[in-house]
Write a protein that holds these residues in place. Structure first.
Motif, PDB file in Angstrom:
ATOM      1  N   GLY A 129       0.616  -1.588   0.544  1.00  9.94           N
ATOM      2  CA  GLY A 129       0.070   0.311   0.147  1.00  9.94           C
ATOM      3  C   GLY A 129       0.564   1.279   0.456  1.00  9.94           C
ATOM      4  N   GLN A 175      -6.506   5.264  -3.798  1.00  5.49           N
ATOM      5  CA  GLN A 175      -6.293   3.918  -4.177  1.00  5.49           C
ATOM      6  C   GLN A 175      -7.549   3.527  -2.725  1.00  5.49           C
ATOM      7  N   PRO A 212      -9.436   1.143  -0.367  1.00  3.07           N
ATOM      8  CA  PRO A 212      -9.073  -0.157   0.228  1.00  3.07           C
ATOM      9  C   PRO A 212      -9.068  -1.621  -1.196  1.00  3.07           C
ATOM     10  N   ARG A 251      -1.883   7.420   3.835  1.00  2.00           N
ATOM     11  CA  ARG A 251      -3.077   6.533   3.931  1.00  2.00           C
ATOM     12  C   ARG A 251      -4.533   7.057   4.737  1.00  2.00           C
TER      13      ARG A 251
END
Lengths: 111, 113
Positions: A40, B37, B39, B109
């Motif tokens: 990620g 983006q 999850p 994030r």
């Protein structure tokens, strides 16, 4: 907008084995690129192949492009645990400069 | 290749609030891109930010929700406004290279509660 489809969605192999990922797309392209994403985080560009090219190599990577089938494959030879990541194909459509990403393949390489 | 940094690297926010994400590049670039983006998903382009002009937004994204600033050739910000849990994603900026490739920042994030 076009969107690439990749298969498999997930791939699990042992170190030393080869990994093959496939990507399909829908419209005419200028080029197709492959990126790697670890856990990620940001994406790393791996390789670019232009629409007039059929095959390209970079180290342990081999990319093929079949514009008649609108598909590409990425082969990673002699895989290593460090290759564990998600791999995305991305296309640049003819006449455009932006990337359209496929759904990605999660690769797990076990020691 | 360009070196790109993003701030913050991660954040947890309450619904209804806004978060501004910064993207800094170590060289001057005309275009910068912002992606989302969600999850377990792939990247979706939000907008293209050119210095000195309004950002160009992709279908499904609007300026009121994702205002972008581009004050100079090395910096851009993306604001996620009036956040909801559906905005929980990784947000990435990128810049073009010399051969159609793009260089990406490490991502931000975002978790919205």
């Amino acid at each position: 907008s076009q969107q690439g489809e990749e298969d498999p969605q997930a791939l699990s192999i042992q170190e030393g084995e080869n990994a093959t990922m496939n990507c399909s797309y829908k419209t005419s392209i200028n080029n197709l690129q492959w990126y790697r994403q670890n856990s990620g985080r940001g994406l790393v560009h791996l390789i670019l192949i232009r629409s007039n090219e059929r095959e390209k190599h970079s180290g342990r990577l081999r990319v093929t492009l079949d514009t008649s089938k609108k598909s590409s494959s990425l082969l990673i030879t002699a895989s290593r645990a460090a290759d564990t990541a998600s791999y995305f194909c991305a296309t640049v459509a003819s006449g455009y400069s932006t990337l359209t990403f496929g759904k990605g393949t999660m690769l797990l390489v076990s020691p | 290749s360009a070196v790109i940094s993003q701030k913050p690297s991660r954040d947890i926010c309450q619904r209804g609030t806004s978060l501004t994400i910064q993207c800094q590049v170590d060289s001057q670039v005309t275009m910068m891109f912002w992606y989302r983006q969600q999850p377990g998903q792939s990247l979706t382009l939000i907008a293209t930010a050119n210095q000195g002009s309004e950002a160009t937004y992709e279908s499904g994204f609007v300026i009121d929700k994702f205002p972008i600033s581009r004050p100079n050739l090395t910096f851009s910000t993306l604001t996620v406004s009036n956040m909801s849990p559906e905005d929980s994603s990784i947000y990435l900026c990128s810049v073009p290279g010399t051969a159609d490739e793009q260089f990406f920042g490490p991502g931000t994030r975002l978790t919205v509660l």
